[in-house]
Design a protein around this motif. Structure first.
Motif, PDB file in Angstrom:
ATOM      1  N   THR B  69       0.841  -1.209   0.000  1.00 56.47           N
ATOM      2  CA  THR B  69       0.000   0.000   0.000  1.00 56.47           C
ATOM      3  C   THR B  69       0.871   1.251   0.000  1.00 56.47           C
ATOM      4  O   THR B  69       0.527   2.248  -0.629  1.00 56.47           O
ATOM      5  N   GLU B  87      -7.156   1.544   0.104  1.00 55.14           N
ATOM      6  CA  GLU B  87      -7.970   0.695   0.978  1.00 55.14           C
ATOM      7  C   GLU B  87      -8.965  -0.154   0.153  1.00 55.14           C
ATOM      8  O   GLU B  87      -8.994  -1.376   0.271  1.00 55.14           O
ATOM      9  N   ASN B 150     -13.833   3.397  -2.122  1.00 55.35           N
ATOM     10  CA  ASN B 150     -13.527   2.607  -0.925  1.00 55.35           C
ATOM     11  C   ASN B 150     -14.806   2.039  -0.320  1.00 55.35           C
ATOM     12  O   ASN B 150     -14.877   0.861   0.029  1.00 55.35           O
ATOM     13  N   PHE B 277     -12.945  -0.795   7.538  1.00 54.55           N
ATOM     14  CA  PHE B 277     -11.680  -0.798   6.809  1.00 54.55           C
ATOM     15  C   PHE B 277     -10.567  -1.292   7.728  1.00 54.55           C
ATOM     16  O   PHE B 277     -10.536  -0.984   8.914  1.00 54.55           O
TER      17      PHE B 277
END
Ligand SMILES: Nc1ncnc2c1ncn2[C@@H]1O[C@H](COP(=O)(O)OP(=O)(O)OP(=O)(O)O)[C@@H](O)[C@H]1O
Ligand SMILES: [Mg+2]
Lengths: 520, 365
Positions: B69, B87, B150, B277
Motif C-alpha cells: 500500500t 484501501e 472505498n 476498513f
C-alpha cells in the motif's frame, strides 16, 4: 581608509559559503553606506543571490561576520534580518497568488481586532498610507493573479517597507520589467533613497548600474574582484571585470539572406484565460534565414500569440502553417517533431522541472526517442553524457549534471533551457525573453547562437520586451499593440522613437504585407 | 541511481533516525505520565516484535501489506495524485484472489498461483482506473472519488461474502478456502505452519524493485515524475499529462490489489467479511510519506510501521500500556519524521556553532 568615514550601515566581512561542489561565496567583503544605492554585479552563478540570502538569513554562512550600523549581528533567519531593518525582494517573487495585495502585505503580521479577528480595513488603510508615503501607487484590493509583474514587484517592495526595512535588497528587480516599469522603479528607488533608505541593487544590465548606482561591487566566481565608484568607471570596464575578458556588447551580424517562408500565421485570433480576445487578427510570416522580432509592451498579446503557435493555447480562428503544413492547434509534441523549439518566457513554470536534475531537464522533449531511450527504457549513460556536453558547450555553472535544476542560479537555469532548445536541430526557433536574467557574457553567447541559427537558414521568432535586444537581433520587427500587429518594419526603418510610438499605440507602421514585399 | 545524492546514506538517514529517537522519548514521557514504565513498555515492544522467531515472523506478516500500500500511494503521489483509495483497491484485490483461488481449483500451481495473484492486481487496477479516468479526462479531484470507491468496495465485498461467494459449509461469512495450488509457500513448515511469514514478502520486495525500475528507468516513469513535479512544464514539453496520471493510477491500483491478493494467498486463504476498513490503505499514506515517496524508502518505512503497530499491541498486552498511549508513541514518531524540517533544525542547533567555528578556523589557517 579615511578615519573621518562614517560607520557603514552594513558591513559583511569574510563571508564564505560552500554548497556541495560549489564555493558560492569566497571570503566576500561587502559594505553598504548609509543612503546609497549600491549595485552588485557579477556573472550568472557568481554568488550574488547567495550573498544576499545570507544577509537576509535564508542561508547560514560557513564563516564571516555581518555588522549592521556598526554592531555585529547574528542573522539566523529572515525574522532576525527584519528586526535589523533588512528587507529583500527576491529574484523569483514570493507572493500568494490567490490573495489580494493587502492580504499579501499583511501576511505574517496581520492587524487584529480583539486578538483573533483579521482586521482587513486596518490592513488596507495601512497599505494605502505607506504606499502614498513612498509614491508606490497600488490598488490594495487587487488580486495578485490579476496584476502585472511590475505591480507584483511593488507589492514585494511595500512588503519590505511595511516591515520597517531601512536596508533594501533588490535581487534582479529589472529582469522582469518593461522599460517603462524600469524607469518607474528607478523613480521609486530615488524616492526611497531620499528618505534615507540604503539599497543593494542586483542587475546584469550595465546601463542600469551606470544610471542609478553610486557604487558598484563586482563579484566573479564567488570572490569580490572590485568595488568602485560608479562615476569613475565605464560599461566596458565593468563588463571586463565581471567576465574577466573583453565582451562584445553589440552583436556582430551580417545581412540576412531570407529564404522560404517557414512560419506563416494567418488572421489568427486567440482568447486569453478570461476568454477575452488577446490576439486579434494577427498575420505574420517568418522566413528561413531571418529573425523576426516582436516588440511590444508586456500584456499586448505576445504571450498568447506564442502560446497559440506552440500548441499551448487553442486558436479561436485563423491558421498557423509550418513549412507549408497546417499546424493550427497541433499537439506540442507534433510541433517539436516537426522542428519547432521554444524558449518560454516563464522559465520556472514552463521551461524547467526544478526538482529534476539538469540531465533530466535536458531531455524534457526528447526522452522518449533514441538515443535517450530505447523501447521505453531510458539510457542514463547517454542522457548524462549529452547533459555534460551541453553544460560544457553553454558554460552552465554547476558542480555536475546530477544536481537539481532548482539549485542553479537564475541565469544558469535559463542557460539550461537555451542549451536544450537550441541543441535540438530546429527549423523554427521561438524565443520569448531568451536572455532574461543572463549576464553580459551569456547574452553575447545566446545572441550569437540565435544569429548562427539564422545564418544556418533557420527561422527565428524573437519576442522580447527589450527594445535593445530586438534592435540588436531582428531583421524585421513586428510591433504588437492590444493584440494586433500594428506594423512590421524592416530593421532599417526602425528607430527607437518610432517603435516606442507604435508600442504605445500612437503610430501605425507601414502595412505588414507591403513591408514583407519590400524586404522579401 | 538516476540521481545520486551528495552526502551519502548517513545524510539521508540522519534525520529519520533522530526522529525515531525523539519520538521514542516523547512516547516515554507520555507513558511515564500515565503511570506506565517506559522501559518495560519498550522492552515489550522489542520482545514482542523480535523476542521469539514466531514474533519476528508475525512482524514481517504485518509489514508485508504495508509495503504494497505504501508503494501504491507513492506511485500515485509521484504523478501528483493522492491515492486515498488504496484501501478499497486492496479489498477488491482480496475478493478477486479469493474467487480465482477457489474457482481455479485443479489448475497446475505454475498457472494457478500467478493467475490468482495477478487477478488481485488487476482488480485493484480496475478499481483505481475509475478515479484515474475521471481525474485525467474530466479533472475531477481523485480524492473524493477514491473515498467513494472505498465504500463501494467495502459494501460490495460485504454483500458478496454474505451471498454469492460465501462458503455454504460454515455459518460465518467466509468465502471458500482457496486451493493449495493458489497458496503462497510459508518459509517454515506447510500451509498451516504457525510461522505465517511467506513468499509474499519476496513479492513485496520485488514490487518495490519494479516500481523503482518503472519510475527511474523507463520513459513512462519519467513522464509520471515530470507530471507530478511540474505539470505545466510537462505539458509544455509535449508530455501527455492525463495519460501519465492514468498510468500512475493503474500502477497504484495494482500495487494495492497485490496487497490484497498476497494477504489472501499467503495468510488468510479466504476472504473474511470486513466490518470496517482494515487501515492498511490509510497507513500506506503515512508509510509513503515517511519513506519519502521513494520505493526503497517505502520498504524501510513499512518496516518501521509494522514494528510500531505490532509493538503497540505488545505494549498493551505485556506491559499493560493503554492502547491510546501506545497509539501516541506511534503517532509521535510518525509526526517527528513527517516534520522533517523541524528535526533538521533541531539537529543543527548545537551543531551549527561547532561547524561554524571549525570551518572558520580552517579558513583562517
Ligand atoms: N540552494 C543551493 N544548493 C546548491 N547550490 C546552490 C544553491 N544556491 C545556489 N547554489 C550555487 O551557488 C552558486 C551561486 O549562486 P547564486 O544564486 O548566488 O548566483 P547569482 O550570482 O545570483 O547568479 P544569477 O545572476 O544567475 O542569479 C551557483 O553555482 C549555484 O549553483
Ligand atoms: Mg541570482
Amino acid at each position: 581608509m579615511a578615519q573621518s568615514q562614517r560607520v557603514p550601515v552594513l558591513a559583511m566581512k569574510g563571508i564564505t559559503k560552500q554548497f556541495p561542489g560549489v564555493l558560492a561565496n569566497d571570503r566576500v567583503d561587502f559594505t553598504l553606506e548609509q543612503g546609497e544605492i549600491h549595485a552588485l554585479l557579477g556573472e550568472n552563478g557568481a554568488g550574488k543571490s547567495t550573498l544576499m540570502k545570507i544577509l537576509y538569513g535564508l542561508y547560514g554562512a560557513d564563516s564571516g561576520t555581518i555588522s549592521v550600523r556598526g554592531q555585529e549581528a547574528l542573522i539566523r533567519e529572515p525574522n532576525d534580518a527584519l528586526r535589523l531593518g533588512i528587507g529583500m525582494v527576491h529574484q523569483h517573487f514570493m507572493l500568494v497568488q490567490q490573495f489580494t495585495v493587502a492580504e499579501n502585505l499583511v501576511l505574517g503580521s496581520e492587524p487584529r481586532r480583539r486578538g483573533i479577528f483579521l482586521d482587513m480595513n486596518a490592513a488596507v488603510a495601512k497599505v494605502k498610507e505607506v504606499s502614498e508615503q513612498y509614491g508606490l501607487a497600488i490598488d490594495p484590493n487587487a488580486r495578485i493573479t490579476d496584476i502585472s509583474v511590475g505591480m507584483q514587484q511593488r507589492v514585494e517592495i511595500l512588503k519590505a517597507l511595511l516591515r520597517g526595512a531601512d536596508i533594501l535588497i533588490l535581487d534582479e528587480p529589472t529582469a522582469v520589467l518593461t522599460p517603462q516599469e524600469v524607469s518607474e522603479l528607478f523613480a521609486i528607488m530615488r524616492n526611497l533613497q531620499a528618505r534615507g533608505k540604503s539599497i543593494v541593487f542586483i542587475t546584469h544590465k550595465l546601463k542600469e548600474v551606470m544610471a542609478i548606482s553610486e557604487r558598484v561591487t563586482v563579484v566573479r566566481r564567488g570572490r569580490v574582484v572590485g568595488s568602485l565608484d560608479t562615476s569613475s568607471t565605464s560599461v566596458d570596464e565593468l563588463a571586463r571585470l565581471m567576465v574577466g575578458r573583453d565582451v562584445e556588447l553589440v552583436v556582430e551580424k551580417g545581412p540576412a539572406h531570407p529564404g522560404e517562408e517557414i512560419l506563416v500565421v494567418d488572421d489568427l485570433n486567440v482568447l486569453d484565460a478570461r476568454r477575452l480576445p488577446a490576439v486579434r487578427g494577427v498575420s505574420l510570416s517568418v522566413r528561413g534565414g531571418e529573425i523576426l522580432g516582436i516588440a511590444g509592451v508586456d500584456g499586448n498579446g505576445q504571450t498568447q500569440l506564442v502560446e497559440a503557435i506552440t500548441g499551448m493555447r487553442r486558436c479561436a480562428s485563423g491558421r498557423v502553417m509550418l513549412a507549408g503544413k497546417d499546424i493550427t492547434n497541433s499537439e506540442p509534441r507534433r510541433l517539436f517533431e516537426s522542428g519547432v523549439v521554444h524558449i518560454p518566457a516563464d522559465r520556472q513554470r514552463h521551461g524547467l522541472i526544478l526538482d529534476f536534475s539538469i540531465a533530466e531537464n535536458m531531455v524534457l522533449q526528447t526522452y522518449y526517442r533514441p538515443p535517450f531511450s530505447v523501447k521505453g527504457r531510458l539510457n542514463w549513460e547517454v542522457i548524462r553524457s549529452e547533459a555534460r556536453r551541453l553544460i560544457e558547450e553553454f558554460d552552465i555553472r554547476t558542480p555536475g549534471e546530477d544536481v537539481p535544476a532548482g539549485s542553479l542560479s537564475g541565469g544558469n537555469q535559463q542557460k539550461v533551457i537555451v542549451a536544450r532548445e537550441l541543441s535540438r536541430q530546429p527549423e523554427l526557433v521561438i524565443a520569448a525573453q531568451p536572455t532574461r536574467g543572463l549576464d553580459v557574457g551569456a547574452i553575447e553567447f545566446v545572441h550569437g547562437r540565435l544569429v548562427e541559427a539564422r545564418d544556418a537558414g533557420k527561422a527565428v521568432l524573437l519576442v522580447s520586451l527589450e527594445l535593445d535586444e530586438i534592435l540588436a537581433l531582428a531583421d524585421r520587427i513586428a510591433v504588437m499593440y492590444e493584440g494586433e500587429v500594428v506594423g512590421v518594419l524592416s530593421r532599417d526603418e526602425a528607430t527607437e522613437e518610432l517603435l516606442g510610438l507604435m508600442m504605445a499605440g500612437a503610430a501605425r507602421g507601414s502595412d505588414p504585407d507591403a513591408s514583407e514585399v519590400a524586404t522579401g | 541511481m538516476s540521481r545520486p545524492r551528495n552526502g551519502g546514506l548517513w545524510q539521508e538517514l540522519r534525520v529519520p533516525a533522530a526522529a525515531v529517537i525523539i519520538g521514542l522519548i516523547i512516547g516515554a514521557v507520555f507513558m511515564a505520565m500515565t503511570g506506565a514504565n517506559p522501559l518495560t513498555a519498550y522492552g515489550a515492544l522489542l520482545s514482542g516484535c523480535f523476542g521469539k522467531p514466531v514474533n519476528i515472523s508475525e512482524t514481517l506478516v504485518y509489514i508485508n501489506p504495508l509495503i504494497f500500500t505504501g508503494l501504491s500511494i507513492a506511485v500515485a503521489y509521484r504523478a501528483g495524485l493522492f491515492n486515498i483509495g488504496a484501501e478499497g483497491q486492496m479489498i477488491v484485490g482480496m475478493v478477486a484472489a479469493a474467487v480465482v483461488g477457489y474457482a481455479g481449483t485443479g489448475l497446475p500451481r505454475a498457472i494457478h498461483l500467478p493467475l490468482t495473484i495477478l487477478s488481485g492486481a488487476l482488480a485493484g487496477a480496475i478499481w483505481a482506473a475509475v478515479p484515474g479516468y475521471l481525474k485525467a479526462r474530466l479533472g475531477v479531484h481523485e480524492v473524493v472519488n477514491s473515498i467513494m470507491m472505498n465504500y463501494i468496495a467495502l459494501y460490495l465485498s460485504h454483500y458478496l461474502v454474505n451471498g454469492p461467494i460465501k462458503d455454504p459449509q460454515v455459518i460465518a461469512p467466509y468465502s471458500r478456502e482457496i486451493a493449495d495450488s493458489a497458496k503462497l509457500f510459508r518459509f517454515f513448515g506447510g500451509f498451516r505452519s504457525e510461522f505465517r511469514v511467506n513468499t509474499g514478502i519476496l513479492i513485496a520486495v520485488a514490487a518495490a524493485l519494479l516500481v523503482y525500475y518503472v519510475l527511474y528507468k523507463t520513459t513512462t516513469g519519467y513522464e509520471i515524475r515530470a507530471v507530478g513535479a511540474n505539470a505545466d512544464a510537462a505539458r509544455y514539453a509535449g508530455i501527455n499529462v492525463p495519460k501519465a496520471m492514468a498510468v500512475s493510477m493503474l500502477l497504484a491500483g495494482s500495487m494495492a490489489g497485490l496487497a490484497g491478493a498476497v494477504q489472501v494467498c499467503g495468510i488468510q486463504y479466504k476472504f473474511l467479511d470486513l466490518f470496517a476498513f482494515e487501515g492498511f490503505g490509510l497507513d500506506g499514506i503515512a508509510v509513503a510519506l515517511v519513506g519519502k515517496i521513494n520505493p526503497f524508502g517505502v520498504v524501510g518505512a513499512a518496516s518501521l510501521f509494522g514494528i510500531l503497530s505490532r509493538g503497540a499491541q505488545m505494549m498493551q498486552g505485556i506491559a499493560h500500556v493503554p492502547k491510546q498511549v501506545a497509539g501516541i508513541v506511534q503517532a509521535a514518531i510518525v509526526f517527528m519524521i513527517a516534520a522533517e524540517g523541524l528535526v533538521e533544525g533541531w539537529l543543527s542547533i548545537p551543531g551549527l556553532s561547532l561547524k561554524k567555528a571549525g570551518k572558520a578556523q580552517k579558513e583562517d589557517a
